[in-house]
Design a protein around this motif. Structure first.
Motif: not given
Length: 292
Positions: A24, A29, A32, A74, A78, A85, A87-88, A280
């Motif tokens: 992470y 993500s 991912d 990724l 993006k 964009w 981050p989750e 997300k």
């Protein structure tokens, strides 16, 4: 064979939270990162455990290599992303906030700084400065010489130092500022917002082309305050822990609409990160365990 599988599974489960955190930190993500862990498990299940001296290091090496490949993919994704964009966001347990170094590395602000590194620089920085792996271990993970890794680490560290928050606020300081921000938003208090927002505050909204969000960063306390005053008054702002720091969740009709993380410097908000993309928000209903 069953005994081997049990040993492999037990070892993988023991280190799973660490491996997820590594992935992470490299990807920003959770979805991912989970895919990387699946790939790591498939490779781990096929190795001869008796030939591996240090299981933890070997698992981190597999995870890093898989994450590096995923990070490049990724990056291409993006490029076609609609708007900023972000981050989750992860709902995190209180123990993450207690590890100040881990919490800082997981913050939205820091993850966005890491986005400005090359994939290899990001891997080296994360493994060295966050997880404190030695250079020989990192060299095997990124398939470089230890001397090259030292140079990459120095370059990445300098790059991050020039861009990271000037004075990292503690979770307690963040909570105080966030409470003032929450009150001002809830009451539509324009002056209250201007008091807590830094003059050069930056607002980033991530709707992913699915939910309405600004397609460019919004800069400046006055204009950001006006945007914030348009928040649906029917919604409720609920404080929570996101990526190791206090944050706010906007709920509409009891559904998560937006997760708002903040960057605090010298008692004022310098960055607002509003994640609205529904894809997300799946990790906000249950705590994610993160470990170093």
């Amino acid at each position: 064979m069953p005994e081997f599988r049990d040993r492999a599974t037990e070892t993988f489960v023991t280190h799973r939270n660490l491996l997820f955190t590594v992935a992470y930190e490299m990807l920003g993500s959770a979805a991912d990162a989970e895919d990387v862990l699946q790939e790591t498990w498939l490779r781990w299940a096929g190795v001869d455990l008796d030939s591996i001296r240090e299981h933890r290091a070997y698992l981190v090496r597999i995870t890093t290599r898989q994450a590096l490949g995923r990070l490049r993919t990724l990056g291409r994704r993006k490029e076609s992303y609609v708007g900023p964009w972000l981050p989750e966001p992860l709902l995190t347990a209180p123990d993450v906030a207690e590890d100040l170094e881990l919490a800082e590395s997981l913050s939205m602000a820091m993850l966005l700084v890491l986005e400005t590194l090359t994939p290899t620089e990001r891997a080296v920085f994360v493994l060295r400065d966050v997880f404190d792996l030695d250079y020989d271990e990192i060299a095997e993970a990124v398939e470089k010489s230890p001397a090259a890794v030292r140079q990459i680490a120095h370059r990445a560290r300098s790059h991050v130092a020039a861009r990271r928050p000037r004075g990292v606020a503690s979770p307690a300081e963040t909570e105080v500022a966030l409470e003032a921000f929450q009150r001002a938003v809830a009451t539509g208090d324009l002056q209250g917002l201007l008091n807590i927002l830094a003059p050069d505050v930056v607002f980033l909204g991530d709707g992913g082309g699915v939910k309405q969000a600004a397609l460019q960063p919004i800069v400046g306390a006055t204009v950001v305050a006006r945007v914030l005053r348009r928040i649906d008054p029917a919604g409720s702002l609920v404080p929570t822990q996101v990526n190791g720091y206090p944050a706010l969740v906007l709920r509409l009709d009891d559904q998560i609409d937006t997760v708002v993380a903040v960057r605090i410097e010298q008692g004022r908000i310098t960055g607002l990160y509003a994640v609205r993309n529904p894809a997300k928000l799946s990790r906000m209903e249950e705590e994610t365990s993160l470990r170093r």
